[in-house]
Design a protein around this motif. Structure first.
Motif, mmCIF file in Angstrom:
data_model
loop_
_atom_site.group_PDB
_atom_site.id
_atom_site.type_symbol
_atom_site.label_atom_id
_atom_site.label_comp_id
_atom_site.label_asym_id
_atom_site.label_seq_id
_atom_site.Cartn_x
_atom_site.Cartn_y
_atom_site.Cartn_z
ATOM 1 N N VAL A 1 45.752 33.081 32.290
ATOM 2 C CA VAL A 1 44.331 32.980 31.938
ATOM 3 C C VAL A 1 43.945 31.524 31.687
ATOM 4 O O VAL A 1 42.864 31.082 32.097
ATOM 5 C CB VAL A 1 44.000 33.887 30.728
ATOM 6 C CG1 VAL A 1 42.593 33.655 30.242
ATOM 7 C CG2 VAL A 1 44.190 35.355 31.107
ATOM 8 N N TRP B 1 43.592 29.801 35.036
ATOM 9 C CA TRP B 1 42.333 30.192 35.669
ATOM 10 C C TRP B 1 41.160 29.497 34.997
ATOM 11 O O TRP B 1 40.278 28.947 35.672
ATOM 12 C CB TRP B 1 42.162 31.709 35.604
ATOM 13 C CG TRP B 1 40.777 32.153 35.950
ATOM 14 C CD1 TRP B 1 40.234 32.242 37.195
ATOM 15 C CD2 TRP B 1 39.753 32.534 35.029
ATOM 16 N NE1 TRP B 1 38.941 32.665 37.099
ATOM 17 C CE2 TRP B 1 38.614 32.846 35.791
ATOM 18 C CE3 TRP B 1 39.690 32.638 33.648
ATOM 19 C CZ2 TRP B 1 37.428 33.270 35.199
ATOM 20 C CZ3 TRP B 1 38.506 33.055 33.054
ATOM 21 C CH2 TRP B 1 37.394 33.363 33.832
ATOM 22 N N ALA B 2 41.132 29.479 33.651
ATOM 23 C CA ALA B 2 40.028 28.878 32.913
ATOM 24 C C ALA B 2 39.940 27.370 33.151
ATOM 25 O O ALA B 2 38.844 26.803 33.167
ATOM 26 C CB ALA B 2 40.176 29.161 31.423
ATOM 27 N N ALA C 1 44.048 33.459 41.675
ATOM 28 C CA ALA C 1 43.201 34.449 41.004
ATOM 29 C C ALA C 1 41.808 33.844 40.828
ATOM 30 O O ALA C 1 41.674 32.655 40.537
ATOM 31 C CB ALA C 1 43.783 34.827 39.651
ATOM 32 N N HIS C 2 40.788 34.687 40.994
ATOM 33 C CA HIS C 2 39.412 34.201 40.909
ATOM 34 C C HIS C 2 38.629 34.814 39.753
ATOM 35 O O HIS C 2 37.439 34.569 39.624
ATOM 36 C CB HIS C 2 38.697 34.455 42.235
ATOM 37 C CG HIS C 2 39.369 33.780 43.383
ATOM 38 N ND1 HIS C 2 39.411 32.408 43.521
ATOM 39 C CD2 HIS C 2 40.085 34.270 44.424
ATOM 40 C CE1 HIS C 2 40.095 32.091 44.601
ATOM 41 N NE2 HIS C 2 40.524 33.210 45.167
ATOM 42 N N ASP C 3 39.304 35.601 38.930
ATOM 43 C CA ASP C 3 38.680 36.132 37.712
ATOM 44 C C ASP C 3 39.774 36.273 36.644
ATOM 45 O O ASP C 3 40.957 36.206 36.940
ATOM 46 C CB ASP C 3 37.975 37.463 37.977
ATOM 47 C CG ASP C 3 38.912 38.525 38.537
ATOM 48 O OD1 ASP C 3 39.900 38.865 37.863
ATOM 49 O OD2 ASP C 3 38.644 39.013 39.658
ATOM 50 N N TRP C 4 39.346 36.470 35.414
ATOM 51 C CA TRP C 4 40.310 36.468 34.300
ATOM 52 C C TRP C 4 41.285 37.640 34.377
ATOM 53 O O TRP C 4 42.444 37.515 33.989
ATOM 54 C CB TRP C 4 39.606 36.438 32.956
ATOM 55 C CG TRP C 4 38.889 37.718 32.628
ATOM 56 C CD1 TRP C 4 37.601 38.037 32.904
ATOM 57 C CD2 TRP C 4 39.453 38.859 31.976
ATOM 58 N NE1 TRP C 4 37.323 39.314 32.478
ATOM 59 C CE2 TRP C 4 38.443 39.844 31.893
ATOM 60 C CE3 TRP C 4 40.710 39.144 31.461
ATOM 61 C CZ2 TRP C 4 38.661 41.078 31.303
ATOM 62 C CZ3 TRP C 4 40.917 40.390 30.869
ATOM 63 C CH2 TRP C 4 39.898 41.332 30.795
ATOM 64 N N LEU C 5 40.839 38.776 34.887
ATOM 65 C CA LEU C 5 41.707 39.946 34.937
ATOM 66 C C LEU C 5 42.851 39.748 35.938
ATOM 67 O O LEU C 5 44.014 40.040 35.630
ATOM 68 C CB LEU C 5 40.899 41.197 35.284
ATOM 69 C CG LEU C 5 41.632 42.523 35.202
ATOM 70 C CD1 LEU C 5 42.187 42.753 33.803
ATOM 71 C CD2 LEU C 5 40.704 43.657 35.575
ATOM 72 N N ASN C 6 42.528 39.241 37.109
ATOM 73 C CA ASN C 6 43.575 38.948 38.089
ATOM 74 C C ASN C 6 44.470 37.809 37.606
ATOM 75 O O ASN C 6 45.676 37.824 37.854
ATOM 76 C CB ASN C 6 42.976 38.600 39.449
ATOM 77 C CG ASN C 6 42.519 39.837 40.181
ATOM 78 O OD1 ASN C 6 43.189 40.860 40.154
ATOM 79 N ND2 ASN C 6 41.368 39.752 40.816
ATOM 80 N N ALA C 7 43.893 36.833 36.919
ATOM 81 C CA ALA C 7 44.694 35.742 36.363
ATOM 82 C C ALA C 7 45.682 36.282 35.336
ATOM 83 O O ALA C 7 46.846 35.859 35.295
ATOM 84 C CB ALA C 7 43.785 34.692 35.726
#
Length: 88
Positions: A45, A48-49, A57-63
């Motif tokens: 996360v 990703w952030a 990953a392109h969103d927090w859930l996938n990250a």
């Protein structure tokens, strides 16, 4: 073509080092896969952030999912199952 392998490998390496540090403290071995997975989640996360280039990953859930899998890769699925189901 970049697949983000370097960032995933970095998460795995850091999670492995965290697992080794936990093992050195004398904590129960059965918790090391869980700790590595949690560390991977946090690292995924954060990557990703921070917008790590080529992170897969392109969103927090996938990250979070990429991080957890990378953290578990540090100990291996076999060791996770073995330690969590070990009879005392």
């Amino acid at each position: 073509m970049e697949l983000g392998i370097a960032s995933v490998a970095a998460i795995t390496a850091i999670a492995y080092l965290i697992g080794m540090a936990v093992k050195a403290t004398g904590a129960a071995d059965k918790w090391i896969p869980t700790i590595c997975g949690a560390a991977g989640l946090v690292l995924g996360v954060v990557a990703w952030a921070m917008g790590v280039p080529d992170f897969p990953a392109h969103d927090w859930l996938n990250a979070a999912a990429v991080g957890i899998v990378s953290g578990w890769a540090a100990t291996g699925v076999h060791q996770s199952v073995k330690q969590l189901t070990k009879q005392k």
